[in-house]
Design a protein around this motif. Structure first.
Motif, PDB file in Angstrom:
ATOM      1  N   ASN A   1       9.368  24.550 -40.797  1.00 46.12           N
ATOM      2  CA  ASN A   1       8.121  24.185 -41.398  1.00 46.12           C
ATOM      3  C   ASN A   1       7.032  25.092 -40.568  1.00 46.12           C
TER       4      ASN A   1
ATOM      5  N   THR B   1       3.403  20.577 -44.438  1.00 48.32           N
ATOM      6  CA  THR B   1       4.739  20.437 -45.004  1.00 48.32           C
ATOM      7  C   THR B   1       5.130  21.489 -45.832  1.00 48.32           C
TER       8      THR B   1
ATOM      9  N   ASP C   1       7.142  24.809 -46.485  1.00 44.84           N
ATOM     10  CA  ASP C   1       8.623  25.521 -45.933  1.00 44.84           C
ATOM     11  C   ASP C   1       7.943  26.886 -45.570  1.00 44.84           C
TER      12      ASP C   1
ATOM     13  N   LYS D   1       7.464  17.561 -53.010  1.00 47.85           N
ATOM     14  CA  LYS D   1       6.944  18.884 -52.265  1.00 47.85           C
ATOM     15  C   LYS D   1       6.047  19.597 -53.235  1.00 47.85           C
TER      16      LYS D   1
ATOM     17  N   GLU E   1      -2.851  16.464 -53.158  1.00 42.95           N
ATOM     18  CA  GLU E   1      -2.267  15.697 -52.036  1.00 42.95           C
ATOM     19  C   GLU E   1      -2.433  14.084 -52.225  1.00 42.95           C
TER      20      GLU E   1
ATOM     21  N   LYS F   1      18.966  17.295 -41.466  1.00 42.81           N
ATOM     22  CA  LYS F   1      17.797  16.598 -41.176  1.00 42.81           C
ATOM     23  C   LYS F   1      18.133  14.903 -41.191  1.00 42.81           C
TER      24      LYS F   1
ATOM     25  N   LYS G   1       8.749  10.503 -43.745  1.00 39.92           N
ATOM     26  CA  LYS G   1       7.938  11.103 -42.819  1.00 39.92           C
ATOM     27  C   LYS G   1       7.939  12.770 -43.049  1.00 39.92           C
ATOM     28  N   LEU G   2       9.038  13.249 -43.382  1.00 40.14           N
ATOM     29  CA  LEU G   2       9.036  14.880 -43.342  1.00 40.14           C
ATOM     30  C   LEU G   2       8.164  15.110 -44.465  1.00 40.14           C
ATOM     31  N   GLN G   3       8.084  14.396 -45.399  1.00 44.15           N
ATOM     32  CA  GLN G   3       7.370  14.996 -46.630  1.00 44.15           C
ATOM     33  C   GLN G   3       5.957  14.691 -46.547  1.00 44.15           C
ATOM     34  N   SER G   4       5.473  13.467 -46.053  1.00 44.08           N
ATOM     35  CA  SER G   4       4.409  13.148 -45.916  1.00 44.08           C
ATOM     36  C   SER G   4       3.580  13.895 -44.684  1.00 44.08           C
ATOM     37  N   GLY G   5       4.478  14.284 -43.486  1.00 47.08           N
ATOM     38  CA  GLY G   5       4.174  15.008 -42.232  1.00 47.08           C
ATOM     39  C   GLY G   5       3.741  14.029 -41.302  1.00 47.08           C
ATOM     40  N   SER G   6       3.613  12.565 -41.566  1.00 44.79           N
ATOM     41  CA  SER G   6       3.101  12.020 -40.522  1.00 44.79           C
ATOM     42  C   SER G   6       4.071  10.553 -40.431  1.00 44.79           C
TER      43      SER G   6
END
Ligand SMILES: Nc1nc2c(ncn2[C@@H]2O[C@H](COP(=O)(O)OP(=O)(O)O)[C@@H](O)[C@H]2O)c(=O)[nH]1
Ligand SMILES: [Mg+2]
Lengths: 74, 830
Positions: free
Chosen positions: B33, B38, B40, B426, B431, B529, B757-762
């Motif tokens: 990342n 987020t 790639d 993604k 957003e 992951k 978490k991975l896709q929203s980045g938080s």
């Protein structure tokens, strides 16, 4: 008139983009700028968005976005 | 390795950038990342002579503005990591439009190579390109390739090496910005005179970006520039003046100047065919986007996706499951054997862990097919068409045309999985819609929720199975839409949105290598992951379920029951020759022998395999085998009967202990503590425990209920249905309905939470994504149960009423008008 008023099968010349910032920039980046001729190919099955052909490309955009593009119908 | 080069691939979408990247790096790739976003980051390397060349595949973008994370990431990489060469991949059949990006890269004054890819397509269309002239005009090396066929690769490698050696940019071509040129030189001058910490940045590029009104660059000037206030004020004056003079926004004027320059460049070296043929894509679109046929094609595609991945993929798991079972078997062989009633903690733990991981790995065939099909849809160009068809419906609810695929994967109808659903969010450029989609996907019908539905429907809606199944399959969609609308107009109101404007690229035939490669890569990423985190949390749930455990006093009770059963068994076989065979520790051996026989038998099918199994077991222990398969021998048959009875008693004891352990566990205590709050939704503590344990994986809900409703002498047919129906006398269809609706809205499982978490980045959104479904679920369940009870509705009536309410809410929220977007950016029309 504005692009959202143009019916499928009709074409027009882009006169002006009356929008700035994100949407204005995006339209420009996608190759929609004054002077070009565009051609409304079709509307989506639920009428929105619309698909236009411009300079050999197919681009789809919502009517809400098309209303900022001023065109002169041909 | 003596020499190293770092190169970056830049280019517009669909110009064949990934194809070039694959051709250069082969299988030596990996995904990471970019920090803070987020997006790639694909990187890989290859060797050229004694040089190791590291390649970074920048995201495909039309431009390099600050508006989208992909564009920011691309330009930041070129600016800060200063690659030795930027390879600009272009679509040779559309040079003019590709130049729009090329100019922007050139302005960053990095050494460059132009890769005119898709030469075969250009030739077929009758486009001729004077490469010599193009090189002359632009001042950068130009290489022609047809990378799908691998043509031109060597020339590209050489050009990269050559440019990398020189280490200097010699981009000679400058876009002429006309009336803005004076201002641009002016700003350049100001920056160069007193650069502050901006020395490393190309001054002309900064000046152009400032004229465009780029927020990020203004920030950069403020942070690193000297006398930044003066520069920024000057820029503002110039922009205002330009707008008054030309009635045009400077950003648009800059863009238009680039297109004019592209026109000029191509006029000198590209000849287009006199007449353009109507491309194949147009004819395909006439069907695929057709008013009536379009939606039908879409339905067919979705059905095929379900059928191939969920149905056929599930069939494939029949072949892969035995492998996983074998894995479990070998783990079971390593850990200490269980005793008659006390299972060593380490064994229980190891098996619990392997079961948790296996539950996930079992989905791999499904995921593999799913990811392969998605890759086909991406490469062929169907994806944007899908978005085109569905956008109208979804945008009414704050979602996006591109939410279609995630929702299909998540399980719009019965059967999906939230993990790939969330992962595929993604691609959504907007957003706000992306976050909304990520947050609502877990509400759809994932496969793992289905067992609980089936269980409850079989017990409580047995007479109306079809109706109840239809209800549960479609209700989630009716919940998702209003909730999306609610989220976008409240919590996510201030999240930035993006224009929908999207290219509908020409259709392409996907390549097998591309599709299989991507499927493998994504499955691998999924394993990497998700698995580690699932393991970590499985440990936590294990502890919550195991401790503090059964009290010492009860333990003694159980031991007494065990001793009694064994004594009884021994006396019943005392007169037979088999008493000797099973003396002392040998009894326990026999128990394990019998268990392994039964386990193995479950996995063997057909007379031949059975015979082989019998032979195998006979070899292991011929005496035990006689007890296991007594045949016609009268005495042996009697022993066999007594032994089976003993075995059943053991099983009952183990079950009893497990139930008690859950009762006494932390999770059990939590379930009880929650009962006062959940009673209005009709959930007792057992249901609470089942729901709590479902967080690890939804399938656990049914498994835990199974453990809780286990009885020594299961009456009826002994199925969980009858047991549950028997031991929950007070449970009515209304209870069941409330429980099912809670399950629909149930918070995402562990794996999905990680994906969120991975896709929203938080972590914040992950926690929110877990919290709001809980509140919503308990509210809806309470509404149904308490409301239904007060009105005296039957389960079926309540179902109908609730469905009607949901349907009306969905339709009504669809009509709520939101403020039109972009209105505040409208430019006054002169
Ligand atoms: N005919 C032809 N097709 C190509 C060439 N390079 C790539 N493609 C195809 O173009 C499509 C898009 O390529 P891809 O590498 O995914 O483009 P990206 O979006 O820039 O990463 C794929 O279907 C490729 O197989 C080429 O040189 N010739
Ligand atoms: Mg790509």
């Amino acid at each position: 008139m504005t692009l959202d008023e143009l019916k499928p099968g009709n074409s027009g010349i882009i006169k002006k983009l009356s929008i700035r910032d994100k949407l204005g920039q995006r339209l420009m980046d996608m190759g929609i700028y004054p002077g070009l001729t565009l051609n409304v190919v079709r509307n989506a099955p639920l009428e929105d968005p619309m698909e236009v052909e411009i300079d050999g490309y197919l681009i789809s955009l919502r009517h809400d976005e098309a209303r900022f593009i001023e065109v002169e119908s041909r | 390795m003596s020499n190293r080069l770092l190169i970056a691939l830049a280019g517009q979408p669909n110009c064949g950038k990934s194809t070039v990247f694959n051709a250069l790096t082969g299988a030596r790739q990996h995904v990471a990342n970019y920090p803070g976003v987020t997006v790639d980051k694909m990187s890989g390397y290859y060797k050229h002579g004694d040089t190791r060349v590291d390649v970074v595949d920048l995201p495909g973008t039309y431009s390099l503005t600050f508006y989208s994370p992909e564009e920011r990431v691309s330009r930041d990489f070129i600016l800060n990591d200063r690659p030795d060469v930027v390879v600009n991949v272009m679509d040779a059949s559309n040079i003019k439009r590709c130049l729009y990006l090329t100019f922007q890269v050139m302005e960053m004054e990095n050494p460059m190579v132009l890769d005119l890819n898709m030469m075969d397509v250009a030739n077929n269309r009758g486009v001729t390109i004077n490469i010599e002239a193009l090189t002359q005009i632009l001042g950068v090396p130009v290489v022609a390739t047809s990378m799908k066929q691998g043509r031109g690769k060597q020339a590209l490698l050489d050009a990269i090496a050559e440019t990398g050696r020189k280490k200097s940019a010699e981009a000679l071509f400058n876009v002429d910005y006309g009336p803005m040129e004076a201002g641009i030189s002016n700003i350049c001058e100001m920056i160069r005179q007193d650069p502050g910490d901006l020395g490393a940045y190309p001054a002309r590029w900064l000046a152009i970006k400032l004229m465009e009104g780029d927020e990020e660059i203004r920030k950069l000037i403020r942070e690193k520039g000297a006398r930044s206030r003066r520069i920024l004020n000057h820029v503002q004056d110039l922009r205002n003046q330009f707008e008054v003079d030309h009635d045009q926004d400077t950003a648009l004027a800059v863009a238009q100047a680039r297109y004019s320059a592209a026109d000029k460049v191509t006029a000198g070296c590209v000849t287009l065919p006199a007449e353009r043929k109507k491309p194949m894509s147009d004819r395909i679109d006439a069907v695929v986007c057709h008013k009536y046929m379009g939606p039908m094609v879409l339905l067919a595609v979705i059905w095929l996706l379900y059928y191939l991945s969920i149905v056929q993929g599930y069939n494939l798991t029949n072949y892969t499951w035995p492998l996983l079972a074998k894995l479990r078997g070998s783990v079971a062989a390593i850990v200490p054997d269980p005793g008659f009633i006390d299972v060593p903690l380490i064994s229980a733990f190891a098996l619990w862990l392997i079961d948790s991981v296996n539950a996930l790995l079992n989905y791999i065939p499904i995921f593999f097919i799913l990811f392969g099909l998605i890759a086909i849809m991406e490469d062929s160009g169907y994806m944007p068409r899908m978005a085109f068809i569905m956008d109208r419906l979804f945008s009414r609810y704050g979602l996006h045309g591109q939410s279609t695929l995630p929702m299909v994967l998540g399980g719009i109808y019965v059967g999906g999985c939230a993990v790939p659903g969330v992962m595929s969010c993604k691609g959504i450029p907007d957003e706000r819609s992306r976050l909304t989609t990520i947050l609502i996907i877990p509400m759809l019908n994932c496969l793992a929720k289905v067992p609980l539905y089936v269980l409850l429907i079989n017990i409580y809606f047995a007479a109306h199975k079809g109706l109840a199944m239809f209800f549960i399959s479609t209700i989630s969609f009716l919940m998702v839409l209003p909730v999306s609308k609610f989220l976008t107009t409240t919590v996510l109101k201030d999240k930035p949105t993006s224009p929908f404007v999207m290219e509908m690229p020409p259709y392409h035939l996907p390549t097998i290598r591309g599709v299989v490669g991507r499927a493998i890569e994504r499955v691998w990423m999924f394993i990497k992951k998700i698995t580690s985190i699932v393991v970590a949390l499985a440990v936590v749930i294990f502890i919550l379920l195991q401790f503090p455990g059964i009290s010492p006093q009860r333990k003694t009770d159980f031991q007494a029951q065990r001793d009694q059963a064994i004594t009884k068994f021994r006396s019943s076989i005392a007169q037979t020759p088999y008493a000797e065979t099973l003396a002392g520790d040998k009894l326990m051996e026999m128990v394990l022998y019998w268990k392994s026989y039964k386990d193995k038998k479950m996995l063997t099918r057909g007379a031949e395999a059975n015979a082989a199994l019998n032979d195998e077991l006979k070899k292991i222990n011929p005496q035990f085998f006689v007890i296991a398969r007594p045949g016609k021998d009268k005495v042996a048959r009697k022993v066999n009967r007594s032994f089976k009875k003993l075995f059943k008693t053991r099983k009952g004891l183990l079950r009893e202990m497990r139930k008690e352990r859950i009762n006494e566990s932390f999770l059990g205590k939590m379930g009880r503590a929650l009962e006062p709050a959940t009673q209005f939704a009709g959930f007792n503590w057992r249901v609470n425990v089942a729901l709590l344990s479902a967080f690890a994986a939804k399938e656990s809900a049914v498994a835990t209920l199974g453990a809780l409703y286990e009885q020594d002498d299961a009456g009826g047919d002994g199925s969980l249905e009858s047991r549950m129906a028997k031991s929950e006398d007070g449970f009515t269809p209304l209870h069941a309905l409330a429980l099912m609706m809670f399950m629909v809205l149930y918070p995402p499982c562990l794996a999905t939470s990680i994906a969120v978490k991975l896709q929203s980045g938080s972590v914040k959104w992950m926690l929110f994504g877990m919290f709001y479904p809980m509140v919503l679920g308990i509210s809806v369940a309470t509404f149904i149960f308490t409301g239904g009870t007060l009105l005296g509705l039957s389960g079926l009536q309540a179902m109908g009423v609730f469905y009607a309410i949901a349907l009306c809410t969905t339709i009504a929220t669809g009509f709520i008008k939101t403020k039109p977007e972009f209105e505040d950016a409208r430019q006054a029309i002169a």
